[in-house]
Scaffold this motif. Structure first.
Motif, mmCIF file in Angstrom:
data_model
loop_
_atom_site.group_PDB
_atom_site.id
_atom_site.type_symbol
_atom_site.label_atom_id
_atom_site.label_comp_id
_atom_site.label_asym_id
_atom_site.label_seq_id
_atom_site.Cartn_x
_atom_site.Cartn_y
_atom_site.Cartn_z
ATOM 1 N N ASP A 109 -24.711 27.767 -16.986
ATOM 2 C CA ASP A 109 -24.332 26.613 -17.795
ATOM 3 C C ASP A 109 -22.862 26.741 -18.190
ATOM 4 O OD1 ASP A 109 -25.682 24.234 -19.348
ATOM 5 O OD2 ASP A 109 -24.243 25.135 -20.725
ATOM 6 N N ARG A 157 -23.055 18.966 -12.754
ATOM 7 C CA ARG A 157 -24.172 18.554 -13.596
ATOM 8 C C ARG A 157 -24.964 19.772 -14.076
ATOM 9 N NH1 ARG A 157 -23.210 14.832 -9.693
ATOM 10 N NH2 ARG A 157 -23.154 12.638 -10.345
ATOM 11 N N ASP A 173 -21.632 20.528 -19.469
ATOM 12 C CA ASP A 173 -21.472 20.209 -18.048
ATOM 13 C C ASP A 173 -20.193 20.822 -17.491
ATOM 14 O OD1 ASP A 173 -19.203 18.239 -18.213
ATOM 15 O OD2 ASP A 173 -20.653 17.147 -19.427
ATOM 16 N N GLN A 204 -17.094 11.506 -11.648
ATOM 17 C CA GLN A 204 -17.033 12.812 -12.287
ATOM 18 C C GLN A 204 -16.099 13.768 -11.554
ATOM 19 O OE1 GLN A 204 -21.308 13.506 -12.346
ATOM 20 N NE2 GLN A 204 -21.326 13.210 -14.550
#
Length: 226
Positions: free
Chosen positions: A36, A57, A62, A90
């Motif tokens: 993460d 993602r 993020d 993104q």
């Protein structure tokens, strides 16, 4: 020189696959893994990677936010974002945040290794064709209501000397250093020096951000005849 690589992806199978594929390259060392974006600061401080492969993602922090925070720090490692899209909004945000490029998750292992090597050497992982595709995608976005993106970009480019601006526009057209040198009648070392000054003067991280700024100013299509 061994390139120290950190892999950040919330899918353990993806991490395992990348570690297996990339770990066989003699000049790459997988120094750590993360699941993460919130783990990135600690992992970078602990392992001092040269390059971070960053998934976009992830559930808590993020990859975009993690990239923005990381690249804002002095001496930050280069970031290559992992994605499933060529011209996703993104991806553009990641490039604006200072990512050196992106690779698709289904990219062949040898090409991912090559991308990591190029980024570690200071070269962005975007071909001129992909750069133009991203520029087209940017053009479809609405401008901010308070001040147009074009006006902001034009004002920033006005800080450059005339020759620096010519080099910046050529970068925006997707030219390599050698192509810029031939087009503007200067040596490749001179082009590199101009690019370095442009990055420093405008507070940018890489050539991709120069290209995006040139596009925002409406100069990317000037004198082009594709």
């Amino acid at each position: 020189m061994t390139i120290r690589l950190l892999i950040v992806d919330d899918d353990p199978l993806v991490r395992a696959g990348l570690t297996f594929m990339l770990g066989g390259a003699e000049d790459l060392e997988i120094v750590g893994e993360g699941a993460d974006g919130r783990e990135v600061p600690e992992l970078v401080a602990r392992h001092a990677p040269d390059v971070v492969l960053m998934d976009i993602r992830m559930p808590h922090v993020d990859g975009l936010t993690a990239t923005e925070r990381l690249r804002a720090r002095p001496g930050a490692p280069e970031v290559v974002v992992l994605t499933t899209f060529h011209a996703d909004e993104q991806v553009l945000r990641a490039l604006r945040a200072g990512a050196a490029g992106f690779v698709l998750k289904d990219t062949p292992p040898a090409e991912i290794v090559g991308a990591v090597r190029r980024v570690a050497a200071g070269d962005p992982v975007l071909s001129p064709a992909v750069t133009r595709q991203l520029m087209t995608h940017v053009a479809e976005r609405p401008e901010p209501p308070e001040r147009s993106r074009r006006a902001t970009a034009t004002a920033r480019l006005a800080q450059l000397a005339d020759r620096e601006r010519e080099v910046a526009v050529a970068v925006g057209h997707g030219r390599s250093n050698a192509e810029i040198a031939a087009e503007l009648y200067m040596g490749v070392p001179t082009v590199k020096a101009h690019v370095s000054r442009i990055l420093a003067r405008l507070g940018l991280n890489n050539r991709v951000q120069i290209a995006l700024l040139v596009h925002d100013a409406g100069l990317a299509d000037a004198d082009e005849s594709d």
